[in-house]
Design a protein around this motif. Sequence first.
Motif, PDB file in Angstrom:
ATOM      1  N   LEU A  12       1.227  -0.897  -0.355  1.00 56.37           N
ATOM      2  CA  LEU A  12      -0.200   0.222  -0.364  1.00 56.37           C
ATOM      3  C   LEU A  12       0.898   1.127   0.456  1.00 56.37           C
ATOM      4  CD1 LEU A  12      -2.361   1.219   0.037  1.00 56.37           C
ATOM      5  CD2 LEU A  12      -2.581   0.914   2.131  1.00 56.37           C
ATOM      6  N   ALA A  13       2.201   1.096   0.968  1.00 60.06           N
ATOM      7  CA  ALA A  13       2.849   2.233   0.699  1.00 60.06           C
ATOM      8  C   ALA A  13       3.513   3.188  -0.064  1.00 60.06           C
ATOM      9  CB  ALA A  13       4.106   1.967   1.208  1.00 60.06           C
ATOM     10  N   ASN A  14       3.514   1.764  -1.388  1.00 63.41           N
ATOM     11  CA  ASN A  14       4.361   1.679  -2.667  1.00 63.41           C
ATOM     12  C   ASN A  14       3.634   2.356  -3.301  1.00 63.41           C
ATOM     13  OD1 ASN A  14       6.870   0.762  -2.328  1.00 63.41           O
ATOM     14  ND2 ASN A  14       6.424  -1.800  -2.057  1.00 63.41           N
ATOM     15  N   GLN A  15       2.255   1.765  -2.920  1.00 65.37           N
ATOM     16  CA  GLN A  15       1.207   2.382  -4.081  1.00 65.37           C
ATOM     17  C   GLN A  15       0.671   3.544  -3.580  1.00 65.37           C
ATOM     18  OE1 GLN A  15      -0.682   0.995  -6.329  1.00 65.37           O
ATOM     19  NE2 GLN A  15       1.617  -0.606  -6.445  1.00 65.37           N
ATOM     20  N   LEU A  16       0.624   4.029  -2.569  1.00 64.24           N
ATOM     21  CA  LEU A  16       0.741   5.785  -2.312  1.00 64.24           C
ATOM     22  C   LEU A  16       2.118   5.945  -3.089  1.00 64.24           C
ATOM     23  CD1 LEU A  16      -0.866   5.616   1.051  1.00 64.24           C
ATOM     24  CD2 LEU A  16      -1.688   6.564  -0.868  1.00 64.24           C
ATOM     25  N   SER A  17       3.099   5.892  -3.107  1.00 65.49           N
ATOM     26  CA  SER A  17       4.111   5.813  -3.358  1.00 65.49           C
ATOM     27  C   SER A  17       4.246   6.896  -4.843  1.00 65.49           C
ATOM     28  CB  SER A  17       5.442   5.815  -3.591  1.00 65.49           C
ATOM     29  OG  SER A  17       6.719   6.562  -3.947  1.00 65.49           O
ATOM     30  N   THR A  18       3.987   5.939  -5.854  1.00 65.53           N
ATOM     31  CA  THR A  18       2.937   6.157  -7.043  1.00 65.53           C
ATOM     32  C   THR A  18       2.155   7.053  -7.502  1.00 65.53           C
ATOM     33  OG1 THR A  18       3.837   3.744  -7.595  1.00 65.53           O
ATOM     34  CG2 THR A  18       3.114   4.584  -9.239  1.00 65.53           C
ATOM     35  N   HIS A  19       0.928   6.642  -6.699  1.00 66.43           N
ATOM     36  CA  HIS A  19      -0.039   8.050  -6.528  1.00 66.43           C
ATOM     37  C   HIS A  19       1.003   9.557  -6.810  1.00 66.43           C
ATOM     38  CE1 HIS A  19      -3.822   9.959  -5.730  1.00 66.43           C
ATOM     39  NE2 HIS A  19      -3.841   9.411  -6.650  1.00 66.43           N
ATOM     40  N   PHE A  20       1.581   9.174  -5.473  1.00 59.18           N
ATOM     41  CA  PHE A  20       2.270  10.596  -5.713  1.00 59.18           C
ATOM     42  C   PHE A  20       2.847  10.982  -6.076  1.00 59.18           C
ATOM     43  CE2 PHE A  20       6.959  12.979  -4.564  1.00 59.18           C
ATOM     44  CZ  PHE A  20       5.789  14.570  -4.302  1.00 59.18           C
ATOM     45  N   HIS A  21       3.721  10.312  -7.473  1.00 58.35           N
ATOM     46  CA  HIS A  21       4.395  10.638  -8.337  1.00 58.35           C
ATOM     47  C   HIS A  21       3.067  11.072  -9.746  1.00 58.35           C
ATOM     48  CE1 HIS A  21       8.612   9.977  -7.008  1.00 58.35           C
ATOM     49  NE2 HIS A  21       7.570   8.566  -7.144  1.00 58.35           N
ATOM     50  N   ASP A  26       1.099  15.981  -1.224  1.00 55.95           N
ATOM     51  CA  ASP A  26       1.772  15.273  -0.142  1.00 55.95           C
ATOM     52  C   ASP A  26       1.310  14.171   0.705  1.00 55.95           C
ATOM     53  OD1 ASP A  26       3.771  17.458  -1.144  1.00 55.95           O
ATOM     54  OD2 ASP A  26       3.339  18.272   0.233  1.00 55.95           O
ATOM     55  N   GLU A  27      -0.285  14.308   0.868  1.00 54.69           N
ATOM     56  CA  GLU A  27      -0.871  13.440   1.543  1.00 54.69           C
ATOM     57  C   GLU A  27      -0.316  12.116   1.381  1.00 54.69           C
ATOM     58  OE1 GLU A  27      -5.171  14.480   2.490  1.00 54.69           O
ATOM     59  OE2 GLU A  27      -4.360  16.975   2.691  1.00 54.69           O
ATOM     60  N   ASP A  28      -0.406  11.553  -0.193  1.00 52.82           N
ATOM     61  CA  ASP A  28       0.185  10.397  -0.053  1.00 52.82           C
ATOM     62  C   ASP A  28       1.495  10.258   0.116  1.00 52.82           C
ATOM     63  OD1 ASP A  28      -2.347   9.897  -1.628  1.00 52.82           O
ATOM     64  OD2 ASP A  28      -1.464  10.519  -3.415  1.00 52.82           O
ATOM     65  N   ALA A  53      11.704  -2.851   2.490  1.00 53.99           N
ATOM     66  CA  ALA A  53      11.151  -1.777   3.410  1.00 53.99           C
ATOM     67  C   ALA A  53      11.262  -1.134   3.878  1.00 53.99           C
ATOM     68  CB  ALA A  53       9.652  -2.830   4.037  1.00 53.99           C
ATOM     69  N   LEU A  54      13.050  -1.556   3.986  1.00 59.97           N
ATOM     70  CA  LEU A  54      14.119  -0.169   4.373  1.00 59.97           C
ATOM     71  C   LEU A  54      14.343   0.494   3.576  1.00 59.97           C
ATOM     72  CD1 LEU A  54      16.168  -1.956   6.568  1.00 59.97           C
ATOM     73  CD2 LEU A  54      15.186  -0.467   7.463  1.00 59.97           C
ATOM     74  N   ASN A  55      14.540  -0.273   2.163  1.00 61.44           N
ATOM     75  CA  ASN A  55      14.754   0.508   1.130  1.00 61.44           C
ATOM     76  C   ASN A  55      13.833   1.844   0.282  1.00 61.44           C
ATOM     77  OD1 ASN A  55      17.308   1.622  -1.540  1.00 61.44           O
ATOM     78  ND2 ASN A  55      14.893   0.293  -2.397  1.00 61.44           N
ATOM     79  N   ASN A  56      12.383   1.221   0.499  1.00 64.57           N
ATOM     80  CA  ASN A  56      11.394   1.722   0.439  1.00 64.57           C
ATOM     81  C   ASN A  56      11.490   3.066   1.123  1.00 64.57           C
ATOM     82  OD1 ASN A  56      11.127   0.115  -1.584  1.00 64.57           O
ATOM     83  ND2 ASN A  56       9.428  -1.128  -0.212  1.00 64.57           N
ATOM     84  N   LEU A  57      11.777   3.009   2.447  1.00 63.24           N
ATOM     85  CA  LEU A  57      10.917   3.941   3.139  1.00 63.24           C
ATOM     86  C   LEU A  57      12.356   5.387   2.718  1.00 63.24           C
ATOM     87  CD1 LEU A  57      10.119   5.053   5.722  1.00 63.24           C
ATOM     88  CD2 LEU A  57      11.732   3.984   7.714  1.00 63.24           C
ATOM     89  N   ALA A  58      13.240   4.800   2.433  1.00 61.53           N
ATOM     90  CA  ALA A  58      14.449   5.620   2.328  1.00 61.53           C
ATOM     91  C   ALA A  58      13.869   6.329   1.596  1.00 61.53           C
ATOM     92  CB  ALA A  58      16.253   4.750   2.495  1.00 61.53           C
ATOM     93  N   PHE A  59      13.394   5.539   0.723  1.00 56.79           N
ATOM     94  CA  PHE A  59      13.711   6.588  -0.868  1.00 56.79           C
ATOM     95  C   PHE A  59      12.672   7.864  -0.983  1.00 56.79           C
ATOM     96  CE2 PHE A  59      11.044   6.533  -4.948  1.00 56.79           C
ATOM     97  CZ  PHE A  59      12.393   6.907  -6.103  1.00 56.79           C
TER      98      PHE A  59
END
Length: 82
Positions: A12-21, A26-28, A53-59
């Motif tokens: 879900l976090a990855n999907q929100l990141s994609t949605h942000f892009h 900013d909320e995403d 997950a660590l890499n995703n968070l750092a990114f």
Amino acid sequence: GHTDRFVLLNNLANQLSTHFHRRGDDEDLDEGVVLQIETLTLCPVGHSVLPMALNNLAFQLFIRFTHQGIVTNLVQSNVRLI
């Protein structure tokens, strides 16, 4: 809760990141960071998802830094990887 909840949160976090892009909301991005942190708190040590997950968070923290210019995001992204 679900035994693989951390995997679902990571996705879900990855999907929100994609949605942000795509949308620039900013909320995403902020919600994605929160979910990645929760993923890390739930993920068992040694699980195969943990490095990703660590890499995703750092990114996501790095992206938040480049988008918002808040230095603490950049510092957090580096600390999480160490």
